[in-house]
Design a protein around this motif. Structure first.
Motif, PDB file in Angstrom:
ATOM      1  N   SER A 108      -4.464  27.663 -16.858  1.00 23.42           N
ATOM      2  CA  SER A 108      -4.689  26.428 -16.044  1.00 23.42           C
ATOM      3  C   SER A 108      -3.394  25.757 -15.677  1.00 23.42           C
TER       4      SER A 108
ATOM      5  N   ASP B  93     -10.094  22.109  -8.715  1.00 26.87           N
ATOM      6  CA  ASP B  93     -10.334  22.763  -7.466  1.00 26.87           C
ATOM      7  C   ASP B  93      -9.673  23.891  -7.093  1.00 26.87           C
TER       8      ASP B  93
ATOM      9  N   THR C 272     -10.147  27.089  -9.719  1.00 27.40           N
ATOM     10  CA  THR C 272     -11.169  28.172  -9.468  1.00 27.40           C
ATOM     11  C   THR C 272     -10.618  29.138  -8.388  1.00 27.40           C
TER      12      THR C 272
ATOM     13  N   ARG D 153     -10.332  33.391  -9.356  1.00 29.57           N
ATOM     14  CA  ARG D 153     -10.558  34.263  -8.550  1.00 29.57           C
ATOM     15  C   ARG D 153      -9.611  35.132  -8.084  1.00 29.57           C
TER      16      ARG D 153
END
Length: 261
Positions: free
Chosen positions: A233, A239, A242, A246
């Motif tokens: 991270s 936000d 995420t 993906r």
């Protein structure tokens, strides 16, 4: 009569979901966590750090495949509070709390006492070691230490030790700016890729790598890696993270994430 020491046969399954996805909570901060308390006007003592780590483990590990914690505050508090969910594995951070440097660049070292057997004694399922590798840095000048070879040598020592004890090895890498360098954009992507390429040559069970900045960068990672990796991270807002998860999974073949809380 001699008796052979039984070797543990731990695998990445201990820190992954049944679907072989890594959903790891990174709660190994020490001084960083103390500074986070300070930023909100609270002077945190050691007991505050222990309580925070136990609380995070109690609330979040039922939804995670693994929890990464430190041996100073986190692991003792979590163990004492029995805060780790039954199906959540434990990764123990084994890098020394003291950071070394040489002429403004990080210099990797390890404490031989923080070895695989020590991780098992902590109740851990895997050993995590943090490095800062710039495999694309210039060749060292005469008389200078070879920072790249030194970092990779430390990683190999850890791998050999963990193989002997049957403990999975997780290596986390963060790239860094060389003195006078503005590390951004394509240069940062290239640095992440080249570090991953060098680490991929070692028998590491799981790599924790930074997002290289784009789907194309993730595809470059996928082209060189033949071992599982999880995307860090690295302080990215939720936000945005995420989307990063993906893209890293779809384009880079990432097997999960390691998110700091």
């Amino acid at each position: 009569m001699t008796h052979a020491t039984k070797v543990r046969t731990g695998t990445l399954d201990d820190i992954a979901t049944d679907g072989h996805v890594f959903s790891i909570i990174a709660m190994d901060q020490r001084n960083t966590l103390r500074r986070m308390f300070t930023a909100v006007g609270r002077d945190a003592g050691d007991e505050d750090l222990r309580a925070a780590k136990a609380d995070v483990a109690r609330v979040l590990t039922p939804a995670a495949s693994g929890l990464l914690s430190d041996p100073t505050y986190g692991v003792p508090a979590i163990t004492e509070a029995k805060a780790l969910a039954p199906d959540c594995g434990l990764l123990v951070a084994a890098e020394p709390s003291e950071r070394r440097s040489y002429q403004g660049e990080p210099r990797t070292h390890r404490d031989p006492g923080l070895d695989a057997r020590w991780v098992l004694d902590q109740g851990g399922d895997a050993l995590k070691f943090f490095v800062q590798l710039r495999a694309d840095r210039p060749v060292p000048a005469r008389g200078e230490p070879d920072r790249v070879a030194g970092t990779l040598s430390v990683c190999q020592e850890i791998i050999d030790d963990c193989r002997a004890a049957g403990v999975p090895v997780v290596i986390e890498n963060l790239v860094y700016a060389l003195p006078g360098e503005d590390l951004a954009g394509q240069g940062r992507e290239d640095a992440i890729i080249e570090a991953a390429r060098a680490l991929n040559d070692l028998d590491i069970d799981l790599l924790k790598l930074e997002y290289p900045g784009s789907p194309e960068g993730c595809r470059r990672l996928a082209a060189i890696l033949d071992r599982p990796w999880a995307v860090l991270s690295a302080g990215v807002p939720f936000d945005q993270f995420t989307d990063i998860i993906r893209i890293a999974a779809d384009d880079g073949g990432a097997s999960g994430c390691g998110a700091k809380w």
